[in-house]
Design an enzyme around this catalytic site. Structure first.
Site, short mmCIF file in Angstrom:
data_model
loop_
_atom_site.label_atom_id
_atom_site.label_comp_id
_atom_site.label_asym_id
_atom_site.label_seq_id
_atom_site.Cartn_x
_atom_site.Cartn_y
_atom_site.Cartn_z
N ASP A 13 -6.14 -3.10 -1.80
CA ASP A 13 -6.61 -2.04 -0.90
C ASP A 13 -7.94 -2.38 -0.22
OD1 ASP A 13 -4.39 -0.56 -1.70
OD2 ASP A 13 -5.48 0.34 -3.36
N LYS A 16 -6.62 -5.14 3.99
CA LYS A 16 -5.86 -6.29 4.50
C LYS A 16 -5.00 -5.91 5.70
CE LYS A 16 -3.92 -6.66 0.46
NZ LYS A 16 -4.66 -5.68 -0.34
N GLY A 40 0.60 -0.96 0.04
CA GLY A 40 0.46 0.03 1.10
C GLY A 40 -0.64 -0.47 2.02
N HIS A 41 -0.26 -1.00 3.16
CA HIS A 41 -1.22 -1.58 4.10
C HIS A 41 -1.35 -0.65 5.30
CE1 HIS A 41 -0.23 -5.84 2.34
NE2 HIS A 41 -0.78 -5.03 1.46
N GLN A 224 -1.55 -6.87 -2.63
CA GLN A 224 -2.40 -6.68 -3.82
C GLN A 224 -3.71 -7.47 -3.65
OE1 GLN A 224 1.30 -7.32 -4.71
NE2 GLN A 224 1.23 -5.19 -4.15
P1 GDP Z 1 -4.77 -2.75 2.12
O1 GDP Z 1 -3.75 -2.41 1.09
O2 GDP Z 1 -5.64 -3.89 1.72
O3 GDP Z 1 -4.15 -2.97 3.47
O4 GDP Z 1 -5.73 -1.48 2.25
P2 GDP Z 1 -5.26 0.07 2.28
O5 GDP Z 1 -4.62 0.35 3.58
O6 GDP Z 1 -4.50 0.41 1.05
O7 GDP Z 1 -6.67 0.78 2.13
C1 GDP Z 1 -7.69 0.62 3.05
C2 GDP Z 1 -8.05 1.99 3.66
O8 GDP Z 1 -9.29 1.91 4.30
C3 GDP Z 1 -7.07 2.43 4.74
O9 GDP Z 1 -6.99 3.83 4.71
C4 GDP Z 1 -7.72 1.96 6.03
O10 GDP Z 1 -7.34 2.73 7.15
C5 GDP Z 1 -9.17 2.18 5.70
N1 GDP Z 1 -10.12 1.25 6.34
C6 GDP Z 1 -9.97 -0.08 6.58
N2 GDP Z 1 -11.13 -0.59 7.07
C7 GDP Z 1 -12.01 0.43 7.13
C8 GDP Z 1 -13.39 0.53 7.50
O11 GDP Z 1 -14.03 -0.44 7.87
N3 GDP Z 1 -13.97 1.76 7.39
C9 GDP Z 1 -13.31 2.85 6.95
N4 GDP Z 1 -13.95 3.99 6.88
N5 GDP Z 1 -12.01 2.79 6.60
C10 GDP Z 1 -11.37 1.61 6.67
P1 IMO Z 2 -2.04 -3.42 -1.69
O1 IMO Z 2 -1.18 -4.55 -1.16
C1 IMO Z 2 -3.88 -1.65 -5.22
C2 IMO Z 2 -1.67 -2.04 -9.01
C3 IMO Z 2 -1.12 -0.78 -9.64
C4 IMO Z 2 -1.21 -1.17 -11.11
C5 IMO Z 2 -0.87 -2.65 -11.09
C6 IMO Z 2 0.61 -2.95 -11.40
O2 IMO Z 2 -1.90 -2.15 -0.96
O3 IMO Z 2 -3.45 -3.87 -1.89
P2 IMO Z 2 2.86 -2.66 -10.02
O4 IMO Z 2 3.53 -1.44 -9.47
O5 IMO Z 2 2.55 -3.69 -9.00
O6 IMO Z 2 3.61 -3.25 -11.17
O7 IMO Z 2 1.46 -2.12 -10.61
O8 IMO Z 2 -1.16 -3.10 -9.78
N1 IMO Z 2 -1.25 -2.27 -7.60
C7 IMO Z 2 -2.06 -2.11 -6.55
N2 IMO Z 2 -3.34 -1.65 -6.46
N3 IMO Z 2 -3.26 -2.08 -4.12
C8 IMO Z 2 -1.99 -2.56 -4.18
O9 IMO Z 2 -1.37 -3.12 -3.13
C9 IMO Z 2 -1.32 -2.55 -5.44
N4 IMO Z 2 -0.09 -2.93 -5.84
C10 IMO Z 2 -0.08 -2.76 -7.17
O10 IMO Z 2 -1.91 0.35 -9.34
O11 IMO Z 2 -2.53 -1.06 -11.56
MG MG Z 3 -3.14 -0.79 -0.06
#
Ligand code: GDP
Ligand code: IMO
Ligand code: MG
Length: 440
Positions: A13, A16, A40-41, A224
């Protein structure tokens, strides 16, 4: 030709999705190498918010080819749903997305087995996303998995499903549970989904190698993060695949010599979802503030993310494991209101300073971070696009991280949208891209 890996440098999270979407503009192909719909990207474009789970974030750039590699595990129902949602939102997917015939399938019994394991008093509770990811990879490692390519031979597929269901029934029965699944119906349902996915199914390793030979550029999208890697993360509190950069080669069937660069994405602080050690976690008011300002709730499960401070031992470990050429820092704006910003610069355990991340989760849970405190800048950086416009204290914060790591910071994200990014000039990242991003 440019071939760049984008890897999460923390516990996932990191942002990416936003970064891959931003960089994808420059590349011909975006390829995902591991994980499944546990990811979840998030990509925000104007009023629209996309949460990509299996489909690489490059799909939001018209004309780009995207690939889900053999290292991923695929729930076909989840993939079809994601494709449908994208198409409904005006994103054309058919003809641009290719799915490896060697990727393993997630079947309904994987979710049931995962629940059983998470509820069991005899197994560690990981706090998974409950998508069946772990059990699907277990079957892959156990050489009894069923792959996307098996959907192409109906008779063979029915035999494999029949065998698998009987085996899982025996396993669950031995644990005093029942598995009420009709293998004939299950095979029928999957074969029907297989027919719908047929136009996407390909030998994606051959496809990627062919395209690279023809001079096409590729961006490799990690899911991840490094600390969730099954080998190098906080085992057993990890996911079941290799999220680190090495996973890109095995997860896509491309040689290490093809990779030209690796960039790590890190938040300006740290979060983690699920159980396991997190040395710089802040359970007090500042941690809550990070959660609220950063909207730190899981993109997939909506679970609250645990929040804490930048952990430089973790980032150094990540830089070594991945061989990072460059670092991207996201969510700087979330820190805007803080009076003081701690940064973990080292660990201490029972009076001894640790230089490395201990391999045992229990040992990492016992370390005490050594903090260095930075004064907050207490003004908005949200949406800023020029480095010179950042408050002096924010620059000092970033420069400390950069100097400590000995790795350049090439991009700074100041908001969820593409444009809310500071692009630094003259960086290694710029050289690793097919053409440079326009520096702000
Ligand atoms: P990922 O799994 O690495 O793609 O990240 P996620 O999407 O799960 O979580 C990142 C969250 O931060 C998302 O809700 C993005 O929209 C938000 N986000 C990304 N970059 C920024 C930033 O620079 N500032 C803020 N406030 N939010 C951001
Ligand atoms: P992105 O790509 C954050 C965590 C789960 C749990 C562990 C194992 O959005 O960064 P799983 O269901 O994969 O067997 O769970 O890994 N986890 C993540 N945490 N971002 C993710 O993906 C994750 N995918 C799995 O919360 O701790
Ligand atoms: Mg994510």
């Amino acid at each position: 030709m440019s071939r760049l890996i984008v890897v999460g440098a923390q516990w996932g999270d990191e942002g990416k999705g936003k970064i891959v979407d931003l960089l994808a503009e420059k590349f011909d192909i975006v390829a995902r190498y591991q994980g499944g719909h546990n990811a979840g990207h998030t990509v925000e474009i104007g009023q629209k918010r996309f949460i990509l789970q299996l489909v690489p974030s490059g799909i939001l750039r018209p004309q780009k080819i995207v690939v889900i590699g053999n290292g991923a595990v695929v729930d076909p129902a989840a993939l079809l749903q994601e494709i449908e949602l994208l198409e409904q939102n005006g994103v054309s997917v058919w003809g641009r997305l290719f799915l490896s015939n060697r990727a393993h399938l997630i079947l309904p019994y994987h979710r049931i087995l995962e629940k059983e394991s998470e509820d069991s008093p005899f197994q560690q509770k990981i706090g998974t996303t409950a998508r069946g990811i772990g059990p699907a990879y277990e079957d892959k490692g156990g050489r009894r998995g069923i792959r996307i390519g098996d959907l192409l031979d109906a008779n063979q597929f029915c035999c494999l499903v029949e065998m698998a269901v009987r085996e899982k029934q025996a396993v669950l029965r031995a644990r005093g549970r029942d598995l009420d699944l009709d293998p004939v119906q299950l095979a029928d349902d999957y074969l029907e989904m297989g027919r719908r996915l047929l136009p996407l199914i390909a030998d994606t390793s051959a496809l990627l190698n062919r395209e690279m030979d023809a001079g096409r550029s590729v961006l490799f999208e990690g899911a991840q993060g490094t600390m969730l890697d099954v080998d190098h993360g906080t085992y057993p509190y990890v996911t079941s695949s290799n999220a680190t950069a090495g996973g890109a080669c095995t997860g896509l069937g491309i040689a290490p010599t093809r990779i030209r660069g690796i960039v790590g994405v890190s938040k300006a602080y740290t979060t983690r979802v699920g159980n396991g050690p997190f040395p710089t976690e802040d359970n007090g008011e500042p941690g809550k503030l990070l959660r609220e300002r950063g909207q730190e709730y899981g993109a997939v499960t909506r679970r609250s993310r645990r929040c804490g401070w930048m952990d430089l031992p973790v980032l150094r470990y990540s830089a070594t494991l991945n061989g990072l050429d460059s670092l991207i820092v996201t969510k700087l704006d979330v820190l805007d209101t803080l009076e003081e910003i701690p940064v973990g610069v080292g660990y201490e355990c029972e009076g001894t300073r640790l230089e490395e991340i201990p391999p045992q989760a229990e040992a990492l849970a016992k370390v005490r971070p050594i903090y260095r405190n930075f004064p907050g800048w207490k003004q908005s950086t949200f949406g800023l696009t020029r480095y010179a416009d950042l408050p002096q204290r924010a620059r000092a914060y970033l420069e400390f991280i950069q100097d400590h790591m000995g790795i350049e910071i090439s991009l700074i994200s100041t908001g969820p949208e593409r444009e809310q990014t500071i692009v630094l000039a003259g960086t290694r990242l710029q050289q690793l891209l097919p053409t440079p991003l326009f520096p702000s």
